[in-house]
Write an enzyme that holds these catalytic residues in place. Sequence first.
Site, PDB file in Angstrom:
ATOM      1  CE1 TYR A   8       5.333   4.458   7.358  1.00 16.71           C
ATOM      2  CE2 TYR A   8       3.455   4.523   5.877  1.00 16.71           C
ATOM      3  CZ  TYR A   8       4.726   4.078   6.179  1.00 16.71           C
ATOM      4  OH  TYR A   8       5.398   3.278   5.289  1.00 16.71           O
ATOM      5  CD  GLU A   9      -1.292   7.704   4.306  1.00 16.18           C
ATOM      6  OE1 GLU A   9      -2.099   8.659   4.177  1.00 16.18           O
ATOM      7  OE2 GLU A   9      -1.559   6.542   3.934  1.00 16.18           O
ATOM      8  CD  GLU A  68     -10.323   7.247   1.964  1.00 11.00           C
ATOM      9  OE1 GLU A  68      -9.658   8.299   2.097  1.00 11.00           O
ATOM     10  OE2 GLU A  68     -10.863   6.945   0.886  1.00 11.00           O
ATOM     11  N   GLY A  78       4.574  -7.140   9.482  1.00 12.64           N
ATOM     12  CA  GLY A  78       5.235  -8.411   9.207  1.00 12.64           C
ATOM     13  C   GLY A  78       4.587  -9.581   9.926  1.00 12.64           C
ATOM     14  N   GLY A  80       1.398 -10.484   9.554  1.00  9.24           N
ATOM     15  CA  GLY A  80       0.264 -11.024   8.804  1.00  9.24           C
ATOM     16  C   GLY A  80      -1.036 -10.265   8.973  1.00  9.24           C
ATOM     17  N   GLY A  82      -1.897  -7.087   7.995  1.00  7.67           N
ATOM     18  CA  GLY A  82      -2.323  -6.415   6.764  1.00  7.67           C
ATOM     19  C   GLY A  82      -2.901  -7.405   5.771  1.00  7.67           C
ATOM     20  CE1 TYR A 116      -1.567  -2.735   0.487  1.00  2.00           C
ATOM     21  CE2 TYR A 116      -0.791  -0.789  -0.657  1.00  2.00           C
ATOM     22  CZ  TYR A 116      -1.388  -1.365   0.441  1.00  2.00           C
ATOM     23  OH  TYR A 116      -1.802  -0.588   1.488  1.00  2.00           O
TER      24      TYR A 116
END
Length: 142
Positions: A8-9, A68, A78, A80, A82, A116
Site C-alpha cells: 500500500y505504501e 510504527e 471505515g 472503526g 483504526g 488522524y
Amino acid sequence: MVRELAEYEKALHEARATEEQLREALFGPRPAAFAHIAEDDGSGEPVGFALWFLNFSTWRGVHGIYLEDLYVRPQARGGGHGKALLTELARICAERGYERLEWSVLDWNTPAIDFYRSLGARPQDEWTVFRLTDGALRALGG
C-alpha cells in the site's frame, strides 16, 4: 498484513522482516515492540494491526508511544478498527502516565491524514525526519 502495508505504501521491496524477526521482537525475552490486532466482529479474522514501541521525551521526562505502523485492510476500512487501535494506545498512555502518542504518515496518504486530524491529532510541520540505513549507517558506525 505487514507485506500488505508495504505494498500500500509503494515500498514492498523494502519489507525484509522475517516472521522469526517479528516473533523475536514481539515475544522474545526482551520485547522491542508491541502489537495489537483488530479482528472482524463477525468472523474474528484479523483485519488490522498497530505495531508500536516506547520512546522517551527528554523535555517531559516520561515515556511515550511511537506508533510504527497502523494498518487496516481495505475491505475493513471505515468500520472503526483504526480508531479502536488508536483508542487503545491512547488508553495505555493515559494509564501509564505517558504524555505522547506519535507517528509518521506519508504526505500523499490523504485518507489517513484526514482520519488522524478527525481524532484531534496535529502534524508536527516544523520537524523533518532523518534516517540512516544500509551503507550510510554502516559507514558512519563502521
